[in-house]
Motif scaffolding. Structure first.
Motif, PDB file in Angstrom:
ATOM      1  N   ASP A  80      25.577  27.899  34.704  1.00 22.38           N
ATOM      2  CA  ASP A  80      25.837  29.346  34.377  1.00 22.38           C
ATOM      3  C   ASP A  80      24.466  30.644  34.787  1.00 22.38           C
ATOM      4  OD1 ASP A  80      27.604  28.357  32.289  1.00 22.38           O
ATOM      5  OD2 ASP A  80      26.272  28.802  30.768  1.00 22.38           O
ATOM      6  N   GLN A 127      37.849  28.547  37.192  1.00 25.69           N
ATOM      7  CA  GLN A 127      39.696  28.800  36.734  1.00 25.69           C
ATOM      8  C   GLN A 127      40.013  28.660  35.115  1.00 25.69           C
ATOM      9  OE1 GLN A 127      42.782  28.027  38.451  1.00 25.69           O
ATOM     10  NE2 GLN A 127      44.011  28.641  36.526  1.00 25.69           N
ATOM     11  N   ALA A 128      38.806  28.926  34.292  1.00 24.93           N
ATOM     12  CA  ALA A 128      38.908  30.105  32.804  1.00 24.93           C
ATOM     13  C   ALA A 128      38.479  30.909  32.865  1.00 24.93           C
ATOM     14  CB  ALA A 128      37.866  28.885  32.584  1.00 24.93           C
ATOM     15  N   MET A 129      37.424  31.593  33.796  1.00 23.69           N
ATOM     16  CA  MET A 129      36.869  32.817  34.184  1.00 23.69           C
ATOM     17  C   MET A 129      37.744  33.229  34.473  1.00 23.69           C
ATOM     18  SD  MET A 129      32.816  31.856  35.296  1.00 23.69           S
ATOM     19  CE  MET A 129      32.058  33.648  35.130  1.00 23.69           C
ATOM     20  N   THR A 131      40.728  33.641  34.780  1.00 18.27           N
ATOM     21  CA  THR A 131      42.389  34.269  34.416  1.00 18.27           C
ATOM     22  C   THR A 131      41.759  34.313  32.390  1.00 18.27           C
ATOM     23  OG1 THR A 131      42.449  31.165  33.665  1.00 18.27           O
ATOM     24  CG2 THR A 131      43.747  32.148  35.084  1.00 18.27           C
ATOM     25  N   ARG A 132      40.733  34.562  32.364  1.00 22.12           N
ATOM     26  CA  ARG A 132      39.863  35.098  30.834  1.00 22.12           C
ATOM     27  C   ARG A 132      40.663  36.566  30.857  1.00 22.12           C
ATOM     28  NH1 ARG A 132      34.798  34.373  29.985  1.00 22.12           N
ATOM     29  NH2 ARG A 132      34.844  32.176  30.000  1.00 22.12           N
ATOM     30  N   GLY A 133      41.345  36.490  29.996  1.00 22.82           N
ATOM     31  CA  GLY A 133      42.321  37.911  29.632  1.00 22.82           C
ATOM     32  C   GLY A 133      43.048  38.679  30.773  1.00 22.82           C
ATOM     33  N   ARG A 135      42.975  38.194  34.012  1.00 26.96           N
ATOM     34  CA  ARG A 135      42.306  39.548  34.938  1.00 26.96           C
ATOM     35  C   ARG A 135      42.913  38.838  36.255  1.00 26.96           C
ATOM     36  NH1 ARG A 135      35.787  39.652  34.099  1.00 26.96           N
ATOM     37  NH2 ARG A 135      36.673  37.301  32.951  1.00 26.96           N
ATOM     38  N   PRO A 138      47.684  32.031  36.533  1.00 26.85           N
ATOM     39  CA  PRO A 138      46.501  30.771  36.902  1.00 26.85           C
ATOM     40  C   PRO A 138      46.603  30.370  37.965  1.00 26.85           C
ATOM     41  CG  PRO A 138      47.720  31.562  34.947  1.00 26.85           C
ATOM     42  CD  PRO A 138      48.135  32.291  35.403  1.00 26.85           C
ATOM     43  N   GLU A 206      34.731  43.464  38.873  1.00 29.59           N
ATOM     44  CA  GLU A 206      33.298  43.149  38.127  1.00 29.59           C
ATOM     45  C   GLU A 206      32.447  44.697  38.084  1.00 29.59           C
ATOM     46  OE1 GLU A 206      34.243  40.292  35.934  1.00 29.59           O
ATOM     47  OE2 GLU A 206      35.804  40.480  37.220  1.00 29.59           O
TER      48      GLU A 206
END
Length: 433
Positions: A80, A127-129, A131-133, A135, A138, A206
């Motif tokens: 993180d 990958q998770a960050m 595709t979230r929302g 953006r 995949p 971002e």
């Protein structure tokens, strides 16, 4: 070629066992023992070659230690902090999170040395960050995580370069330094392509991190960012050997993850030790099998025969390198990288040496070829891994990978045609090649 010769039957055995699901290392040991038996040679030679080669190679200890350091530094809190740092640096540019994906691969290169480990760890999180929302699609996120993971083994520390040093006798320190500029070039062409695609496909940007927050974010990630500095500083100052530097990196990673960031307890430490041991055993068996099979190859006089054939063709050094590029790109799409380094490169090295090709330059070219092979259709290992992580079809993933594959081959061409680019940093450290 005589298809009933001991060598042909040994090859058929290795291929057959591999197709049946036997690990490649064990398959090579089985095929090699069959060869020794058919030739009437002492089958104990296999064990003798294995023991002599492994126990006399102090350098091999660096591999499990680098893997252990990567495992310690891949805990949630450390990841993180590093991702927040990467986002603060490049998140504001077109294709922000995509740019972060490439930058984090540069950062995590100092902690892993393995493309597959990078894709399975930080690549899964990216990958998770991404595709979230909604953006990013995949398929694009998965393709980018695959190609950016290729950067890691080019930059130091690099497990493939440790293996190349083992078979070539080349200085691991100079190999690590030689990978710096090619690795950054690879990252640069990927980020440039992302910028172009972001403009064309309207990728999101971002929110810019305020400059006043940058010192705090850097301070939070500082201890993790110091790992490559400590590792390379100890290695190139002569304080430690490569293996000792790897041990120091593992100890430092454990200290940062447990005492400083407090992201690991006893259970997590145990899990890291266990997973690192499993990975190390897998790589160790592959090395063992390759060392025994190399004895078979040497017994058949294949390196010398191939070198004589290539010399008879009167190839120039450039023509030979181009042929090697083509061969390794094709092999890399079908074979595991360590197998190519341990089995194929020892056959090519005598010819490269005879043509006056610098062994450090040749090693970087070979490793880059093999890494590109991991994302080359149809059988690139990273492609299969990311189809599972991204939950997309292979066709969709390959379609997104192809533009990156073209620019990476362009970077490979630069590295092949311009040896001074690769050798610039090693020469600053005293390399005479």
């Amino acid at each position: 070629m005589n298809f009933t010769s001991p060598f042909s039957l040994a090859l058929a055995t290795i291929v057959g066992l591999s197709l049946l699901g036997v690990p490649v290392g064990q398959a090579m040991i089985g095929g090699s023992i069959l060869y020794l038996w058919l030739k009437g040679m002492d089958m104990g030679s296999a064990a003798e070659q294995l023991l002599n080669s492994t126990y006399s190679s102090y350098l091999l200890l660096a591999i499990p230690l680098f893997i252990l350091a990567a495992s310690f530094m891949s805990t949630g809190s450390v990841l993180d902090r590093l991702l927040r740092f990467c986002n603060a640096i490049v998140g504001r540019f077109p294709g922000g999170l995509a740019q972060v994906n490439v930058l984090q691969s540069i950062v995590f290169a100092s902690m892993s040395g393995s493309a597959l480990a990078d894709a399975a760890g930080s690549g899964k999180l990216m990958q998770a960050m991404m595709t979230r929302g909604g953006r990013y699609t995949p398929a694009f996120a998965g393709a980018l995580s695959a190609v950016s993971a290729v950067i890691g083994p080019i930059l130091p520390p690099s497990i493939p370069m440790v293996l190349y040093a083992l078979v070539s006798g080349t200085s691991i320190g100079y190999l690590f330094l030689a990978g710096v500029l090619p690795g950054l070039l690879l990252a640069g062409v990927q980020m440039a392509l992302i910028y172009v695609q972001a403009k064309r496909r309207h990728f999101p940007v971002e929110p810019a991190v305020p400059l006043r927050d940058l010192p705090r974010i850097t301070r939070e990630a500082f201890a993790a960012l110091m790992l490559p500095v400590i590792l390379l500083g100890c290695l190139y100052s002569g304080i430690t050997t490569p293996t000792e530097a790897a041990g120091l990196a593992a100890a430092y990673a454990l200290l940062v993850a447990t005492a400083l960031y407090r992201s690991m307890g006893w259970r997590e430490v145990y899990d890291s030790l266990l997973s690192s041991a499993r990975t190390s055993i897998s790589i160790g068996m592959l090395i063992a099998g390759a060392l025994v099979f190399n004895y078979v190859i040497t017994s058949e006089n294949i390196p010398a025969s191939l070198s004589a054939v290539l010399r008879a063709l009167d190839l120039s050094p450039l023509a030979f390198l181009l042929a090697v590029n083509l061969l390794l790109l094709v092999l890399g799409a079908f074979l595991e990288g360590s197998t190519i380094i341990l089995v194929i490169l020892p056959v090519l090295l005598p010819t490269a040496t005879a043509l006056g090709i610098d062994p450090v330059h040749f090693g970087v070219i070979a490793v880059l070829n093999i890494m590109i092979g991991l994302v080359t259709p149809p059988y690139g290992l990273l492609l299969f891994m990311m189809t599972k992580i991204a939950e997309v079809s292979l066709f969709d993933l390959v379609k997104e990978v192809m533009p990156f594959l073209f620019v990476m081959v362009g970077a490979l061409a630069v590295i092949t045609l311009w040896p001074d680019f690769v050798l610039f940093v090693p020469r600053l450290a005293g390399y005479s090649g």
